[in-house]
Design a protein around this motif. Structure first.
Motif, mmCIF file in Angstrom:
data_model
loop_
_atom_site.group_PDB
_atom_site.id
_atom_site.type_symbol
_atom_site.label_atom_id
_atom_site.label_comp_id
_atom_site.label_asym_id
_atom_site.label_seq_id
_atom_site.Cartn_x
_atom_site.Cartn_y
_atom_site.Cartn_z
ATOM 1 N N SER A 42 -9.678 15.785 2.439
ATOM 2 C CA SER A 42 -10.901 14.689 2.700
ATOM 3 C C SER A 42 -11.409 14.710 4.077
ATOM 4 O O SER A 42 -12.387 14.132 4.416
ATOM 5 C CB SER A 42 -10.435 13.383 1.943
ATOM 6 N N ASN A 84 -11.988 4.711 9.186
ATOM 7 C CA ASN A 84 -11.632 4.661 7.707
ATOM 8 C C ASN A 84 -10.414 5.552 7.669
ATOM 9 O O ASN A 84 -10.423 6.767 6.965
ATOM 10 C CB ASN A 84 -12.846 5.363 6.654
ATOM 11 N N ASN A 122 -6.853 7.470 6.895
ATOM 12 C CA ASN A 122 -6.136 8.117 5.739
ATOM 13 C C ASN A 122 -4.847 6.965 5.647
ATOM 14 O O ASN A 122 -4.043 6.718 6.418
ATOM 15 C CB ASN A 122 -5.358 9.371 6.132
ATOM 16 N N LYS A 139 -0.633 5.752 -4.194
ATOM 17 C CA LYS A 139 -1.875 5.915 -4.124
ATOM 18 C C LYS A 139 -2.526 6.264 -2.914
ATOM 19 O O LYS A 139 -1.914 6.017 -1.710
ATOM 20 C CB LYS A 139 -2.722 4.347 -4.373
ATOM 21 N N ASN A 193 -6.231 7.559 -0.647
ATOM 22 C CA ASN A 193 -7.778 7.434 -0.331
ATOM 23 C C ASN A 193 -8.393 8.840 -0.046
ATOM 24 O O ASN A 193 -9.061 8.994 0.849
ATOM 25 C CB ASN A 193 -8.216 6.138 0.514
ATOM 26 N N GLY A 214 -9.816 12.958 -4.123
ATOM 27 C CA GLY A 214 -9.995 12.501 -5.654
ATOM 28 C C GLY A 214 -9.999 13.724 -6.350
ATOM 29 O O GLY A 214 -9.956 14.870 -5.660
ATOM 30 N N SER A 244 -8.039 8.884 -11.079
ATOM 31 C CA SER A 244 -8.676 9.189 -9.820
ATOM 32 C C SER A 244 -10.102 9.291 -9.883
ATOM 33 O O SER A 244 -10.752 9.364 -10.922
ATOM 34 C CB SER A 244 -8.122 10.724 -9.680
ATOM 35 N N THR A 245 -11.015 9.134 -8.877
ATOM 36 C CA THR A 245 -12.340 9.239 -8.807
ATOM 37 C C THR A 245 -12.573 10.076 -7.720
ATOM 38 O O THR A 245 -12.242 10.171 -6.305
ATOM 39 C CB THR A 245 -12.890 7.906 -8.527
ATOM 40 N N GLY A 250 -13.940 11.797 -4.509
ATOM 41 C CA GLY A 250 -14.210 11.161 -3.303
ATOM 42 C C GLY A 250 -13.640 9.843 -2.924
ATOM 43 O O GLY A 250 -13.754 9.370 -1.825
ATOM 44 N N LYS A 251 -12.886 9.278 -3.766
ATOM 45 C CA LYS A 251 -12.281 8.092 -3.561
ATOM 46 C C LYS A 251 -10.728 7.894 -3.797
ATOM 47 O O LYS A 251 -10.144 6.770 -3.419
ATOM 48 C CB LYS A 251 -13.080 6.945 -4.544
ATOM 49 N N GLY A 252 -10.251 9.050 -3.840
ATOM 50 C CA GLY A 252 -8.927 8.945 -4.129
ATOM 51 C C GLY A 252 -8.185 8.948 -5.382
ATOM 52 O O GLY A 252 -8.735 9.147 -6.487
ATOM 53 N N SER A 253 -6.774 9.052 -5.514
ATOM 54 C CA SER A 253 -6.098 9.258 -6.740
ATOM 55 C C SER A 253 -4.835 8.356 -6.661
ATOM 56 O O SER A 253 -4.375 8.010 -5.501
ATOM 57 C CB SER A 253 -5.537 10.674 -6.873
#
Length: 435
Positions: A332, A344, A346, A366, A368, A371, A417-418, A420-423
């Protein structure tokens, strides 16, 4: 026509003629057909003409070493499925783990033991032949055979897991044990050093009290060595060294916790100790670099009871999931500046909870990071599935983790997971066998 079965062909790659002769003679006498190569370039040319059933590959060679040769074999569709067994005199953990990461099935430590070489070759040839046979039958028969293939894959998965973790665990535990003695000596002597230094300072103070006006030569030496600064700074140096040695002791403890061998029975253990030891081992991948600040680890631990489990296998799950989170964060960061990442940061959040019925514990890991798509999530725990380039991923890590949690501990492992938004990976396991 002869009905005799075709001999298995073994390719031996070693730049030492003596090693080639010894191993070649032993395998020939055991009924194998043998071809040899003195370096990686010759080996890569030979496999284009005739594919061996198994390759014994020396690690240290001129021109193209064994690691690079293995990488090229695994990049070639024709040769990537040939079992590769490394031969090496190197016994450090990093090299052995790297061998497995490149796709090797095994390694043999020099000097050679004939019985060990033959046993390992027979084992991996049997697995190789069995795999090929089943793949052909799956292509020819009904869906019933796909179940047989799945069982074989699980057996292979267990073999790979046991061999890799047993070897790695023994090495790590051995290293941690060897570190303890010299580190303990340094730590103890730093205490004596601090006491001796204080005694000398007290003596100097007495001299200055009773002889406030020393001779010119002593005054010049005091100025040259900057005695006041030395007296102020040396305690700081000793404290810094003690802190560094304590960190080494903590790392050694974490290595021993992480590599703890599992017996045939589960034991009650502290889940948080396993997570913390894993984080300590991965500390070098978390700390600040030229391209990014530290990766933040956020611990949100509940007051958990001890959990009955295979602690070494649970630590392996934590290692796979946290290492994957680090890789997702690094991916990312591509194209982002240091300042953008700092704004922002990690983060990896690790949360544990005691589920209300008090029979299970829940562990969330989790990130960020980058994803993943829904399609990848559906395939994530499949045997040999990987999104990494050839040679960089085995596709075993998460499938092993899933097997450990679901089959060995009767729990569950889920991913949300999404892109671009993490897992987020969620582990749920029972506190004991009969909750």
């Amino acid at each position: 026509m002869s009905n005799m079965p075709e001999k298995d062909l073994i390719l031996i790659v070693d730049d030492t003629t003596t090693n080639l002769e010894i191993v070649s003679q032993a395998l020939t006498h055991s009924g194998f057909e043998v071809i040899t190569a003195i370096d990686g370039e010759v080996a890569l040319k030979q496999v284009q003409d005739r594919l061996p059933d198994l390759i014994l590959l020396d690690v240290m060679m001129p021109k193209i070493d064994g690691l690079e040769t293995c990488k090229k074999l695994k990049e070639n569709l024709k040769t990537r499925d040939i079992p590769v067994i490394f031969m090496t005199a190197i016994s450090d953990t990093h090299t052995k783990v790297k061998c497995f990461a490149l796709g090797a099935v095994d390694y043999i430590i020099k000097p050679f033991q004939k019985e060990e070489i033959l046993a390992r070759i027979h084992t991996h040839l049997q697995l190789r032949h069995l795999t090929k046979t089943l793949e052909q039958r799956v292509a020819e028969r009904t869906a019933a055979l796909s179940q047989a293939l799945e069982e074989l894959q699980k057996s292979q998965l267990q073999l790979v897991q046991k061999e890799k973790m047993s070897a790695l665990g023994q090495l790590v535990a051995g290293i941690a044990h060897e570190i303890n003695n010299p580190v303990g000596c340094i730590y103890g002597n730093l205490g004596h050093t601090s006491a001796y230094f204080q005694d000398m300072i007290n003596l100097i103070n007495l001299y200055q009290q009773h002889y406030p006006d020393p001779v010119k030569e002593i005054q010049e030496e005091i100025a040259a060595i900057d005695l006041d600064y030395m007296r102020a700074d040396l305690p700081n140096l000793i404290a810094s060294m003690k802190e560094s040695v304590q960190r080494i002791r903590n790392i050694s403890t974490s290595l021993r916790t992480f590599s703890r061998e599992d017996s045939d029975r589960k034991v009650y253990c502290n889940i948080h100790d396993g997570i913390d030891s894993t984080i300590m081992i991965l500390k070098h991948r978390l700390k600040v670099s030229q391209s990014r600040p530290d990766i933040e680890i956020i611990r949100d631990y509940d007051n958990l009871p001890k959990v009955k489990c295979f602690s070494g296998q649970m630590n392996q799950v934590f290692m796979n999931l946290i290492a994957n989170a680090i890789e997702a964060l690094e991916e990312s960061n591509i194209g982002r500046s240091y300042d953008e990442i700092e704004a922002n940061p990690n983060q990896i959040t690790i949360q544990t909870r005691l589920i209300k019925d008090a029979n299970h514990v829940l562990i969330r890991i989790k990130d960020n990071g980058v994803g993943m798509s829904v399609d990848i999530q559906h395939k994530l725990f499949e045997y040999l599935f990987t999104t990494k380039p050839v040679g960089q991923g085995t596709g075993l890590g998460l499938s092993i983790a899933h097997q450990i949690i679901v089959e060995k501990h009767k729990g569950s492992l889920e991913v949300y997971s999404t892109p671009g938004k993490g897992s987020e990976f969620i582990i749920t396991i029972p506190i004991c066998d009969n909750p």
